[in-house]
Design a protein around this motif. Structure first.
Motif, short mmCIF file in Angstrom:
data_model
loop_
_atom_site.label_atom_id
_atom_site.label_comp_id
_atom_site.label_asym_id
_atom_site.label_seq_id
_atom_site.Cartn_x
_atom_site.Cartn_y
_atom_site.Cartn_z
N GLU A 647 0.93 -1.10 0.08
CA GLU A 647 0.08 0.10 -0.03
C GLU A 647 0.86 1.32 0.20
OE1 GLU A 647 -2.21 -3.52 1.58
OE2 GLU A 647 -0.38 -2.32 2.26
N ALA A 648 1.94 1.16 0.71
CA ALA A 648 3.00 2.38 0.84
C ALA A 648 3.66 2.52 -0.72
CB ALA A 648 3.83 2.35 1.81
N ILE A 649 3.95 1.50 -1.00
CA ILE A 649 4.54 1.53 -2.41
C ILE A 649 3.81 2.20 -3.47
CG2 ILE A 649 5.59 -0.07 -4.13
CD1 ILE A 649 6.73 -1.76 -2.24
N LYS A 650 2.24 1.78 -3.59
CA LYS A 650 1.30 2.39 -4.31
C LYS A 650 1.27 3.78 -4.24
CE LYS A 650 -1.60 1.46 -7.61
NZ LYS A 650 -1.46 1.03 -9.03
N ALA A 651 1.23 4.23 -2.77
CA ALA A 651 1.00 5.58 -2.40
C ALA A 651 2.33 6.53 -3.07
CB ALA A 651 0.83 5.77 -1.06
N GLU A 652 3.44 5.72 -2.94
CA GLU A 652 4.62 6.49 -3.22
C GLU A 652 4.59 6.94 -4.72
OE1 GLU A 652 9.32 6.31 -2.10
OE2 GLU A 652 8.34 4.70 -2.98
N ALA A 653 4.15 5.75 -5.67
CA ALA A 653 4.05 5.84 -7.05
C ALA A 653 3.25 6.92 -7.19
CB ALA A 653 3.89 4.39 -7.64
N GLY A 654 2.14 6.88 -6.65
CA GLY A 654 1.05 8.11 -6.70
C GLY A 654 1.56 9.35 -6.55
N VAL A 655 2.60 9.52 -5.83
CA VAL A 655 3.33 10.85 -5.34
C VAL A 655 4.13 11.33 -6.48
CG1 VAL A 655 4.81 12.22 -3.84
CG2 VAL A 655 2.72 11.01 -2.89
N TYR A 656 4.78 10.15 -7.09
CA TYR A 656 5.76 10.75 -8.03
C TYR A 656 4.87 10.98 -9.54
CZ TYR A 656 10.07 8.81 -6.15
OH TYR A 656 11.41 8.71 -5.58
N GLN A 657 3.82 10.25 -9.73
CA GLN A 657 2.90 10.63 -10.86
C GLN A 657 2.33 12.06 -10.43
OE1 GLN A 657 2.80 9.04 -13.47
NE2 GLN A 657 1.31 9.94 -14.64
N ARG A 658 2.05 12.40 -9.31
CA ARG A 658 1.30 13.75 -9.25
C ARG A 658 2.39 14.84 -9.56
NH1 ARG A 658 -1.54 10.90 -5.11
NH2 ARG A 658 -0.15 11.54 -3.37
N MET A 659 3.70 14.60 -8.84
CA MET A 659 4.65 15.49 -9.00
C MET A 659 4.96 15.73 -10.64
SD MET A 659 7.26 14.02 -5.82
CE MET A 659 8.54 15.09 -6.13
N LEU A 660 5.14 14.55 -11.26
CA LEU A 660 5.27 14.41 -12.55
C LEU A 660 4.10 15.29 -13.35
CD1 LEU A 660 6.99 13.54 -15.21
CD2 LEU A 660 5.14 11.75 -15.45
N ILE A 661 2.82 15.33 -12.98
CA ILE A 661 1.74 16.25 -13.59
C ILE A 661 1.96 17.61 -13.23
CG2 ILE A 661 -0.62 16.56 -13.86
CD1 ILE A 661 0.39 13.96 -15.07
N GLU A 662 2.49 17.96 -12.05
CA GLU A 662 2.33 19.18 -11.60
C GLU A 662 3.27 19.83 -12.29
OE1 GLU A 662 3.36 18.92 -7.44
OE2 GLU A 662 1.22 18.52 -6.75
N ASP A 663 4.80 19.21 -12.52
CA ASP A 663 5.62 19.87 -13.24
C ASP A 663 5.54 20.03 -14.67
OD1 ASP A 663 7.24 19.94 -11.12
OD2 ASP A 663 8.84 18.24 -11.64
N ALA A 664 4.44 19.11 -15.47
CA ALA A 664 4.12 19.14 -16.76
C ALA A 664 3.28 20.29 -16.95
CB ALA A 664 3.39 18.02 -17.26
N VAL A 665 2.24 20.73 -16.05
CA VAL A 665 1.37 21.95 -15.76
C VAL A 665 2.30 23.09 -15.82
CG1 VAL A 665 -0.09 23.25 -14.44
CG2 VAL A 665 -0.59 20.62 -14.93
N ALA A 666 3.31 23.24 -14.94
CA ALA A 666 4.26 24.40 -15.01
C ALA A 666 4.86 24.51 -16.22
CB ALA A 666 5.23 24.05 -13.47
#
Length: 782
Positions: A647-666
């Motif tokens: 569950e924690a590994i899935k959550a960490e992968a989700g954070v990486y993906q959100r950071m990727l999307i945030e940087d793509a928006v920026a």
């Protein structure tokens, strides 16, 4: 305290003698000892032993010996006479001797343990001590108080240098000797020192009122949290702290030693002669039965098998007394040299001639006779029962400590399972130290370097080969050309009951343009400081020819997630050497599992201070400087000194993906960022492809609205222009302000003298469009 990672206790080097307010510093009233029944019995036994003539009255010499044994103090003649007078007057005594009750009152009164209220000892780090000294010097140079408006007094001490005072404020005054010595030795005990004098052990027994087993468990657990060479405390004076119940036990042991020493002297024996006489089987050791026989022969009063066992076990953890122990316990410090030289009195002149021969003959006669042991079976049975009882107590304490450890681990597990790893995102926003290292995690951010350079790389990172920070698809990241690899420091030392990191999780946020047959993680082999064994794999984790990530021979099956070429992925590796298990996850989903003895404690999968990413010894892959078909792009690496749950590994992968999307928006064009961010808040895009679709839809809608508005303004159709403006979505005016007419070249005869909508609106005299576009441009500038 089974801490993991680089969370080790620092050495206790400096401490602060802190007085919050000098006005409230005052002598504390003596603390009278409240004795339990067993403590009172030990005190009575000790004083009975110190009453050498058995009269029940303690003369001046016996009082001096009692005070030395109990309080480690030596009174002057005047102080002794005043003590006898005061105690005698209070108890109706004679003034030159004390009764048993009067001496008990003196020893339990606390008069020799003077302390002050309002004074505290605080352990500080070296950096904190230096900061305090700096503040003290700056304030004193200006003639100001350390704390404005307060009468704070403090002194910075060096615990490791016999508690010497390094610096002190003007208001500070030295504490009483007893209080200073107690604080100093408690600091040394916290620092896991093992060599204490008997007087210092006596202080610790008073200062740490806990069961011997609890003291030992606490000490060994703290010692395990320090980076020091392993030392056996049971071979040092500290062992007595874990054998004696309290200061009254030590008093009884000292009283026994005094009574035995005086009895041996009364018999005209040297300690060496006495040991030889007591050692009935001549094996160089005094067994319990031999000690019983010896003390009975010496006529030690009120002797029981329990006293024999107490005497021996307060000296050593073994069931016998060695010659060295015998001499150390019974020899006064001032006579140590004389005893070692085999003389009864260091000041006595050496005998010669007939006198010397007579002495030697007499000593030989004494040594020829031995004292017979007694009570061997009874003592052995009592020892076995005592050991069983102590073991039961230790098991209960260890079980209680283990429950506390498990509860702490469970709370940590629950926190990490519930954590959304938002601390990684907050680290980037706060511009924290890179890598950001917490108690069990370290986050290497590779998306914040200066583009086109190697500036801004994380600490503890080394690139071997050609690498640069670049923008790839508008996203900042680290680019590795073929044959290049990274070496990162592992800021966690050991766990899993081994000498290396045997339980860990390692996550990479990476894009491989050609993922097939790619090495991912290597634990050794890339230089002379990280040598690999002959049978070790070149890479412990890698991608096979079918784009499956795994370890050894475990690469999942056809249904397992793959590492796609040219896609951003979070690849996570977990190693648990205790169960010989290694697992791989791709984007938070299980991809492969390996259970193999090679994944063993301190084996090739254990991290040994550093780790290499994408290392390959023999690179037989295509290399093209222009095409870069085999480049690797990395945005982040995270290490955890523990095995994360799925569950924690899935959550960490989700954070990486959100950071990727945030940087793509920026990274989107400035006039599209705000509407994209607003849409992301309303309904988050899960992938870059979905975000690109939204951006494309925005551009298409803006292009259609702009063309319609342009056409209306060119023909000066105000009504149509008003309809277009009324139908604009939020954020579209800013996008319209950047729109250009399809034909970039305009001639002088064109109806609109320009290529932007603002030109067309001005030419058409449409005030509403002009105001809207100017406001949008101003809003963007803000």
């Amino acid at each position: 305290l089974h801490w993991v990672g680089e969370r080790r206790l620092k050495n206790v080097v400096c401490a602060v003698d802190w007085v919050p307010s000098a006005r409230f510093l005052a002598p504390a009233p003596p603390r009278r000892a409240e004795l339990s029944e067993s403590q009172a019995e030990r005190l009575r036994n000790a004083l009975t032993l110190l009453d050498s003539d058995g009269s029940g009255v303690f003369e001046a010499a016996e009082v001096v010996e009692a005070l030395r044994s109990a309080e480690d103090v030596t009174l002057t003649e005047a102080e002794l006479q005043e003590l006898l007078r005061a105690a005698g007057a209070a108890g109706g005594g004679r003034g030159h001797a004390l009764t048993l009750g009067q001496l008990t009152t003196v020893l339990t009164s606390g008069e020799f343990r003077r302390e002050e209220t309002g004074r505290m000892r605080v352990v500080v780090s070296l950096a904190e001590a230096e900061t305090l000294r700096c503040a003290m010097h700056l304030r004193q140079a200006k003639g100001e108080a350390l704390v404005a408006g307060r009468d704070v007094a403090l002194a910075v001490r060096c615990v490791a240098a016999h508690d010497v005072v390094l610096d002190a404020t003007p208001l500070w005054t030295p504490p009483y000797d007893y209080q200073a010595a107690a604080a100093h030795n408690c600091c040394r005990f916290m620092d896991c020192a093992m060599h204490f004098t008997p007087a210092e052990l006596n202080l610790l027994l008073r200062s740490i009122p806990a069961e011997p087993a609890r003291r030992r468990i606490w000490f060994t657990m703290v010692l395990a949290c320090r980076r020091r060479l392993s030392k056996r405390w049971d071979q040092t004076p500290l062992a007595r702290l874990f054998a004696l119940e309290d200061e009254w036990s030590m008093l009884k042991q000292r009283a026994q030693a005094v009574r035995v020493r005086e009895a041996i002297r009364h018999r005209g024996l040297l300690l060496h002669d006495a040991f030889t006489k007591f050692d009935a089987d001549q094996n160089g050791l005094l067994s319990l039965a031999e000690v019983y026989g010896a003390l009975e022969w010496l006529r030690v009063p009120e002797l029981t098998p329990a006293d024999i066992l107490f005497f021996v076990r307060s000296i050593t953890t073994a069931a016998h007394i060695t010659y060295a122990d015998f001499i150390e316990v019974l020899c006064p410090p001032e006579e140590a040299e004389a005893i070692n030289l085999g003389r009864a009195d260091a000041a006595a002149p050496a005998a010669s001639g007939d006198a010397a021969r007579a002495i030697h003959a007499q000593a030989a006669g004494r040594q020829r006779s031995v004292i017979q042991p007694r009570g061997g079976e009874e003592l052995e049975e009592l020892l076995s029962e005592t050991i069983r009882s102590e073991r039961r107590v230790e098991e209960e304490l260890e079980a209680a400590e283990q429950r506390l450890v498990q509860e702490a681990h469970s709370r940590l597990e629950a926190q990490l399972v519930e954590s959304d790893f938002s601390w990684m995102r907050q680290t980037r926003r706060a511009a924290a130290l890179n890598p950001r290292t917490t108690r069990t995690s370290s986050f290497y951010d590779l998306s914040c370097g200066t583009v086109g350079t190697q500036d801004g790389k994380p600490l503890w990172m080394e690139g071997r080969g050609k690498w640069l920070f670049v923008k790839h698809g508008g996203l900042r990241c680290l680019k590795l050309w073929p044959a290049t690899f990274l070496v990162l420091r592992v800021p966690f030392r050991k766990n899993g009951n081994g000498t290396h990191l045997n339980q860990y999780t390692l996550s990479l946020h990476v894009k491989l343009l050609d993922a097939a047959a790619h090495n991912l993680v290597s634990t050794a082999g890339w230089d002379q400081w990280a040598t690999a064994k002959e049978q070790d794999e070149e890479a412990q984790f890698r991608v096979d020819d079918s784009n499956h990530a795994g370890a050894l021979d475990g690469f999942g099956d056809a249904e397992s997630p793959r590492v796609t070429d040219g896609g951003w992925h979070t690849i996570t590796f977990t190693v648990d050497a205790a169960s010989n298990t290694a697992r791989v996850y791709v984007d938070g989903d299980p991809a492969a599992e390996t259970v193999n003895p090679k994944v063993g404690k301190d084996g090739q999968f254990a991290l040994k201070g550093r780790v290499a990413l994408f290392y390959a010894k023999n690179v037989n892959r295509r290399f093209d400087e222009d095409v870069d078909a085999d480049a690797v792009y990395v945005r982040a690496v995270t290490m955890h000194a523990r095995v994360l749950s799925p569950e924690a590994i899935k959550a960490e992968a989700g954070v990486y993906q959100r950071m990727l999307i945030e940087d793509a928006v920026a990274a989107a064009p400035r006039h599209f960022r705000r509407p994209l961010a607003e849409q992301q808040m309303d309904e988050a895009a899960d992938t870059l492809e979905e975000l690109k679709e939204r951006l494309t839809d925005m551009r298409d809608a803006t292009d259609k609205a702009a063309k319609d508005l342009w056409a209306a303004l060119v023909v000066r159709n105000a009504a149509t222009a008003d309809d277009v403006l009324a139908g604009l979505a939020p954020g579209q005016p800013m996008q319209l302000s950047h729109w250009r007419a399809p034909s970039a070249e305009r001639d002088e005869t064109a109806t609109v003298p320009g290529e932007h909508l603002l030109h067309a609106a001005a030419a058409a005299g449409h005030k509403g469009a002009v105001a809207l576009l100017l406001a949008a441009a101003e809003d963007e500038a803000l």
